[in-house]
Design a protein around this motif. Structure first.
Motif, short mmCIF file in Angstrom:
data_model
loop_
_atom_site.label_atom_id
_atom_site.label_comp_id
_atom_site.label_asym_id
_atom_site.label_seq_id
_atom_site.Cartn_x
_atom_site.Cartn_y
_atom_site.Cartn_z
N THR A 7 51.43 -64.03 -54.60
CA THR A 7 51.46 -62.83 -52.91
C THR A 7 51.79 -64.13 -51.73
OG1 THR A 7 49.08 -64.10 -53.03
CG2 THR A 7 49.21 -62.05 -53.83
N GLU A 8 52.94 -64.01 -51.02
CA GLU A 8 53.37 -63.77 -50.25
C GLU A 8 52.76 -63.98 -49.28
OE1 GLU A 8 54.97 -63.81 -46.00
OE2 GLU A 8 54.40 -61.86 -47.22
N VAL A 54 50.25 -58.20 -57.67
CA VAL A 54 50.74 -58.52 -56.50
C VAL A 54 50.44 -58.09 -55.53
CG1 VAL A 54 53.24 -59.28 -57.65
CG2 VAL A 54 52.32 -56.80 -57.21
N ARG A 55 50.77 -57.81 -53.87
CA ARG A 55 50.14 -57.49 -53.38
C ARG A 55 51.31 -56.92 -52.61
NH1 ARG A 55 46.73 -60.64 -48.64
NH2 ARG A 55 45.65 -58.30 -48.19
N SER A 56 51.64 -56.74 -51.47
CA SER A 56 52.89 -56.16 -51.15
C SER A 56 54.14 -56.61 -51.47
CB SER A 56 52.89 -56.19 -49.15
OG SER A 56 52.23 -55.47 -49.31
N ASP A 57 54.14 -57.65 -52.44
CA ASP A 57 54.76 -58.56 -53.45
C ASP A 57 55.95 -57.59 -53.89
OD1 ASP A 57 53.89 -61.24 -52.00
OD2 ASP A 57 52.71 -59.78 -53.20
N LYS A 58 57.15 -57.55 -54.18
CA LYS A 58 58.66 -56.70 -54.45
C LYS A 58 58.49 -57.50 -55.45
CE LYS A 58 60.86 -55.35 -49.62
NZ LYS A 58 60.21 -53.78 -49.99
N VAL A 59 58.51 -56.58 -56.88
CA VAL A 59 58.70 -56.88 -57.71
C VAL A 59 60.10 -55.65 -58.45
CG1 VAL A 59 58.10 -56.59 -60.14
CG2 VAL A 59 56.03 -57.70 -58.49
N THR A 60 61.22 -56.47 -57.64
CA THR A 60 62.46 -56.03 -59.04
C THR A 60 63.35 -56.02 -60.10
OG1 THR A 60 63.83 -57.96 -57.78
CG2 THR A 60 62.63 -56.31 -55.86
N ALA A 61 63.75 -55.54 -59.92
CA ALA A 61 64.63 -55.58 -61.76
C ALA A 61 64.60 -56.43 -61.61
CB ALA A 61 66.11 -54.14 -61.80
N GLU A 62 65.48 -57.70 -60.44
CA GLU A 62 65.61 -59.64 -61.47
C GLU A 62 64.67 -59.70 -61.38
OE1 GLU A 62 66.89 -57.04 -58.16
OE2 GLU A 62 68.85 -57.16 -58.91
N VAL A 63 63.85 -59.75 -61.13
CA VAL A 63 62.26 -60.38 -60.61
C VAL A 63 61.75 -60.17 -62.67
CG1 VAL A 63 60.23 -60.12 -60.17
CG2 VAL A 63 61.63 -60.89 -58.16
N ILE A 64 61.91 -58.59 -62.89
CA ILE A 64 61.78 -58.13 -64.00
C ILE A 64 62.56 -59.46 -65.27
CG2 ILE A 64 61.55 -56.66 -65.55
CD1 ILE A 64 60.29 -54.19 -62.64
N ALA A 65 64.06 -59.15 -64.99
CA ALA A 65 64.67 -59.08 -65.87
C ALA A 65 64.36 -61.47 -65.63
CB ALA A 65 66.00 -59.28 -65.07
N ALA A 280 37.94 -55.60 -49.18
CA ALA A 280 38.87 -55.13 -49.47
C ALA A 280 39.83 -55.90 -50.50
CB ALA A 280 39.85 -54.35 -48.68
N ASN A 281 40.25 -57.18 -50.29
CA ASN A 281 41.20 -58.45 -50.64
C ASN A 281 39.93 -58.44 -51.56
OD1 ASN A 281 41.89 -61.50 -50.47
ND2 ASN A 281 42.79 -59.97 -49.17
N VAL A 282 39.31 -58.48 -52.09
CA VAL A 282 37.84 -58.98 -53.18
C VAL A 282 38.03 -57.70 -53.56
CG1 VAL A 282 36.06 -59.80 -53.98
CG2 VAL A 282 36.69 -60.89 -52.23
N ASN A 283 38.42 -57.17 -53.64
CA ASN A 283 37.69 -55.62 -54.62
C ASN A 283 38.82 -55.43 -54.98
OD1 ASN A 283 35.61 -55.10 -53.16
ND2 ASN A 283 35.76 -53.12 -51.49
N ALA A 284 40.07 -55.29 -54.22
CA ALA A 284 41.25 -54.81 -55.41
C ALA A 284 41.89 -55.95 -56.01
CB ALA A 284 43.06 -54.89 -53.95
N GLY A 285 41.88 -57.39 -54.97
CA GLY A 285 42.30 -58.26 -56.66
C GLY A 285 41.45 -58.57 -58.05
N LEU A 286 39.66 -58.01 -57.74
CA LEU A 286 39.20 -58.53 -59.02
C LEU A 286 39.50 -56.64 -59.81
CD1 LEU A 286 35.68 -59.42 -57.69
CD2 LEU A 286 37.68 -61.07 -58.29
N ALA A 287 39.65 -55.56 -59.06
CA ALA A 287 40.07 -54.89 -60.06
C ALA A 287 41.65 -54.90 -60.68
CB ALA A 287 40.05 -53.21 -59.31
N ALA A 288 42.46 -55.57 -59.77
CA ALA A 288 43.64 -55.94 -60.66
C ALA A 288 42.90 -56.55 -61.83
CB ALA A 288 44.67 -55.97 -59.86
N ALA A 289 42.36 -57.58 -61.58
CA ALA A 289 42.51 -58.91 -62.37
C ALA A 289 41.79 -58.24 -64.38
CB ALA A 289 41.52 -60.00 -61.97
N ARG A 290 40.92 -57.31 -63.84
CA ARG A 290 39.31 -56.53 -64.58
C ARG A 290 40.68 -55.42 -65.60
NH1 ARG A 290 35.75 -55.67 -60.23
NH2 ARG A 290 34.07 -57.29 -60.64
N GLN A 291 41.75 -54.61 -64.88
CA GLN A 291 42.20 -53.67 -65.33
C GLN A 291 43.83 -54.29 -66.43
OE1 GLN A 291 42.50 -51.36 -61.30
NE2 GLN A 291 44.51 -51.41 -61.85
#
Length: 307
Positions: A7-8, A54-65, A280-291
């Motif tokens: 997270t930037e 991630v939050r608004s961080d860009k997960v590009t094709a280069e990052v995935i590669a 919202a910070n906590v809700n979204a982060g914990l939801a992501a981890a649980r998923q």
């Protein structure tokens, strides 16, 4: 398994502690990359990562590669246009979001923005009240429904348009007027709260024609994406109609020009802040981890956004 939180714009400590606890309980490693300043840092960090939050961080094709072990990426929030879904699909990586976790924070901001503009950006002078005004909601999803509820509580007459919701009962049970076209919505809205995603169909779709069709003193409130606004059309509408106002949580490319030219009829937050609440910070982060844990443990893909 290693979960990387990249997270930037960092989560709160409560959120990162919670994510780490969920990972630890599942038997996984959790690593943090915060306030990084280049894509190269992100690419280096994902080299041994199995799951990415991630939050608004860009997960590009280069990052995935650069992430040969990556199996899942979760955007902690509703919008996911920062993820390269095609690149994820090509690699067999599951991409998810966490809809609803930030919705209340964004909805509260939208209403606050309406009051801010109605009261001349809290500067001296006679403002107006939003009670009794007509509120239009463009896209009736998680955020739109909450905006409708809060608008009604403040005495506003609420209408909504969503091309993907065709059952009038969805709107009727909330006491919201269903309109049949986007043109009708803008024509009859003193305040228009915008919640559409940025897609090939919606990019640059909100411009001169819709804005100039709004009633006298109309205010457009954008907590969605800057890409849906036709900035040239916006500037033309604000020039032609000195009664119109625009407030946005996503600064347009021409923000400095618009601010200089239109003064208190335009406002953009310095940085996107719709989801910037502790809750919202906590809700979204914990939801992501649980998923992520649910996916690894049970193979269940909640809220997958790619194929």
């Amino acid at each position: 398994m290693k979960i990387l939180v990249a997270t930037e714009k960092p989560f709160s400590k409560q959120a990162t502690d919670g994510i780490a606890a969920i990972a630890r309980e599942a038997g996984y490693e959790c690593a943090l990359l915060e306030k990084y300043t280049s894509a190269e840092e992100l690419k280096a960090a994902v080299a041994d990562t199995d799951a990415l939050i991630v939050r608004s961080d860009k997960v590009t094709a280069e990052v995935i590669a650069a992430a040969p072990k990556l199996k899942i990426v979760v955007r902690a929030g509703a919008g996911y246009d920062n993820l390269d879904l095609a690149a994820c699909t090509a690699r067999g990586i599951v991409a998810m979001n966490t809809p609803g976790q930030n919705s209340n924070a964004v909805a509260e901001l939208a209403l606050a923005m309406m009051i801010f503009m109605a009261r001349n950006q809290f500067t001296p002078g006679t403002g107006t009240e939003i009670s009794g005004k007509r509120l239009g909601i463009h896209a009736y999803g998680n955020v739109g429904r909450i905006v409708a509820r809060y608008g009604k509580a403040l005495g506003m007459e609420v209408s909504a348009y969503d091309p993907f919701i065709t059952d009038p009962e969805v709107f009727a049970k909330d006491g919201v007027n269903m309109v049949s076209s986007v043109e009708e919505l803008y024509r009859h809205s003193d305040y228009l709260s915008l919640h559409i995603p940025a897609t090939p169909q919606t990019r640059n779709s909100i411009g001169y024609d819709l804005l100039t069709s709004m009633p006298q003193g109309g205010t457009l409130v954008n907590t969605a994406r800057k890409e849906v606004i036709d900035e040239a059309g916006l500037a033309e509408a604000l020039t032609e109609r000195p009664d119109l106002k625009y407030i946005t949580d996503i600064a347009p490319d021409t923000a400095a020009e618009l601010s200089g030219k239109f003064g208190k009829r335009f406002f953009a937050t310095p940085k996107k802040m719709g989801a910037e609440t502790a809750e919202a910070n906590v809700n979204a982060g914990l939801a992501a981890a649980r998923q992520i844990v649910t996916y690894f443990k049970e193979g269940i893909t909640n809220f997958q956004v790619n194929k």
